[in-house]
Design an enzyme around this catalytic site. Structure first.
Site, PDB file in Angstrom:
ATOM      1  CE1 TYR A 140      72.674  70.317  15.403  1.00  0.00           C
ATOM      2  CE2 TYR A 140      71.930  69.240  17.404  1.00  0.00           C
ATOM      3  CZ  TYR A 140      71.664  70.013  16.298  1.00  0.00           C
ATOM      4  OH  TYR A 140      70.392  70.487  16.084  1.00  0.00           O
ATOM      5  CG  ASP A 160      66.839  65.630   9.899  1.00  0.00           C
ATOM      6  OD1 ASP A 160      67.820  65.674   9.122  1.00  0.00           O
ATOM      7  OD2 ASP A 160      66.896  66.054  11.073  1.00  0.00           O
ATOM      8  CB  CYS A 161      65.025  68.277   5.304  1.00  0.00           C
ATOM      9  SG  CYS A 161      65.155  69.568   6.571  1.00  0.00           S
ATOM     10  CB  SER A 162      69.441  69.554   7.770  1.00  0.00           C
ATOM     11  OG  SER A 162      69.001  69.057   9.020  1.00  0.00           O
ATOM     12  CG  ASP A 178      70.423  71.740  13.017  1.00  0.00           C
ATOM     13  OD1 ASP A 178      70.233  70.530  12.770  1.00  0.00           O
ATOM     14  OD2 ASP A 178      70.398  72.217  14.171  1.00  0.00           O
ATOM     15  CB  ALA A 179      67.957  73.549   7.321  1.00  0.00           C
ATOM     16  CG  HIS A 227      62.258  71.479   3.634  1.00  0.00           C
ATOM     17  ND1 HIS A 227      62.388  70.267   4.279  1.00  0.00           N
ATOM     18  CD2 HIS A 227      62.194  71.180   2.306  1.00  0.00           C
ATOM     19  CE1 HIS A 227      62.389  69.286   3.401  1.00  0.00           C
ATOM     20  NE2 HIS A 227      62.280  69.817   2.185  1.00  0.00           N
ATOM     21  CG  HIS A 261      62.514  67.460  -0.693  1.00  0.00           C
ATOM     22  ND1 HIS A 261      61.616  68.168   0.092  1.00  0.00           N
ATOM     23  CD2 HIS A 261      61.751  66.781  -1.587  1.00  0.00           C
ATOM     24  CE1 HIS A 261      60.386  67.928  -0.317  1.00  0.00           C
ATOM     25  NE2 HIS A 261      60.442  67.102  -1.332  1.00  0.00           N
TER      26      HIS A 261
END
Length: 316
Positions: free
Chosen positions: A101, A216-218, A235-236, A270, A282
């Site tokens: 990343y 965060d979500c991911s 990442d998602a 998401h 989540h």
């Protein structure tokens, strides 16, 4: 598998030298209000607690933050510019760069070390929500995040001596799991991913967050997989694309479920854990904490667009 190997590095490597380092989109991305997050030492508690809702939303809406790294996590520097380093994070796979990343970090938050000093037969992973790094006499030095990993030097009755960017220090045995570095943490089944995530119910969402100071979500699903022996993309979108899809009628607890705008036909935005019985665990969005919800009757029911499974039944 979350192995502590550094084969991709030369004889020297750069490691994160603060509790949590934020990887920014550019050196100009941090604002005055973000100073506690770009200093060394950082004060993540202070930074996150003093950000207004609007300032927090701007981290994503103005594309300021990319991701985060934890204390001791290795990065590769690709370029330096004044007091900043452009890095890639090999432990966080991304389509943005095949090496890891990408983004920018303050050089002051990185420390160059010899690879041979960092390679140990065993590693310690923080399994408490937070753990204090201690001096030899027990003084608190730094508040570390869940899933911070450091090389083990030796063990005593109640503490683990670890190598850090600041020399040898100690972690309480009760706060860590020690594992063979080459083998990684043991791979567990899907319900164990949920058990790992449940203690964080209520933890505020934080854009780009990869730590127990805010996910965060991911980042949330990444960390819970990491805790159970799986290294998945950051990442998602990458998480949805990297393994085979799971049919919705074959979903099992611990699977990942993904959501897209335009009732599932638009851009994926998401990810959460399928919890079983039509529920999802989540990290939802700025202003809300990690939650367990019924999918039925929510926007997510209409936006469901994919499901994947990284955990392996046979190795539970």
């Amino acid at each position: 598998m979350t192995k502590q190997t550094f084969d991709q590095f030369t004889e020297e490597l750069w490691v994160t030298a603060v509790q949590v380092a934020t990887v920014w989109t550019s050196p100009s991305s941090p604002r005055e209000v973000d100073k506690p997050g770009i200093t060394n030492p950082t004060d993540i508690d202070n930074w996150v607690s003093h950000l207004s809702y609007e300032a927090t939303v701007a981290l994503s809406d103005e594309n300021r933050i990319q991701t985060q790294t934890l204390y001791g996590e290795a990065v590769m520097i690709t370029e330096t510019k004044d007091d900043w380093a452009h890095v890639v994070v090999p432990t966080q796979a991304s389509v943005k760069d095949e090496r890891g990343y990408p983004g920018w970090m303050p050089l002051s938050q990185l420390k160059k070390i010899k690879k041979q000093d960092w390679q140990r037969a065993e590693s310690a992973a923080v399994t408490s929500r937070h753990a204090w790094l201690e001096s030899e006499d027990g003084e608190h030095i730094m508040k570390l995040s869940y899933m911070t990993m450091l090389p083990v030097e030796s063990k005593t009755n109640n503490r683990i001596k670890v190598n850090t960017p600041h020399g040898f220090h100690f972690l309480r045995k009760s706060d860590v799991t020690v594992f063979r570095s080459e083998q990684g943490l043991p791979k567990r089944q899907g319900n164990e991913l949920l058990k790992a995530g449940e203690p964080y119910l209520g933890l505020d969402y934080f854009w780009g967050g990869m730590s127990s100071f805010g996910y965060d979500c991911s980042g949330f699903v990444y960390a819970m997989h990491k805790a159970n022996g799986y290294q998945i993309p950051r990442d998602a979108g990458d998480q949805a694309a990297s393994v085979e899809k799971v049919p919705y009628d074959q979903l099992e607890p611990g699977d990942l479920i993904f959501f897209a705008y335009e009732e599932g036909k638009g851009r994926l935005h998401h990810v959460g854990f399928y919890y079983g019985h039509g529920k999802m665990l989540h990290s939802p969005q700025t202003g809300r904490g990690i939650e367990l919800i019924e999918l039925k009757g929510t926007k997510y029911e209409k936006e469901l667009c994919a499901a994947t499974r990284y955990w392996q039944q046979a190795e539970g």
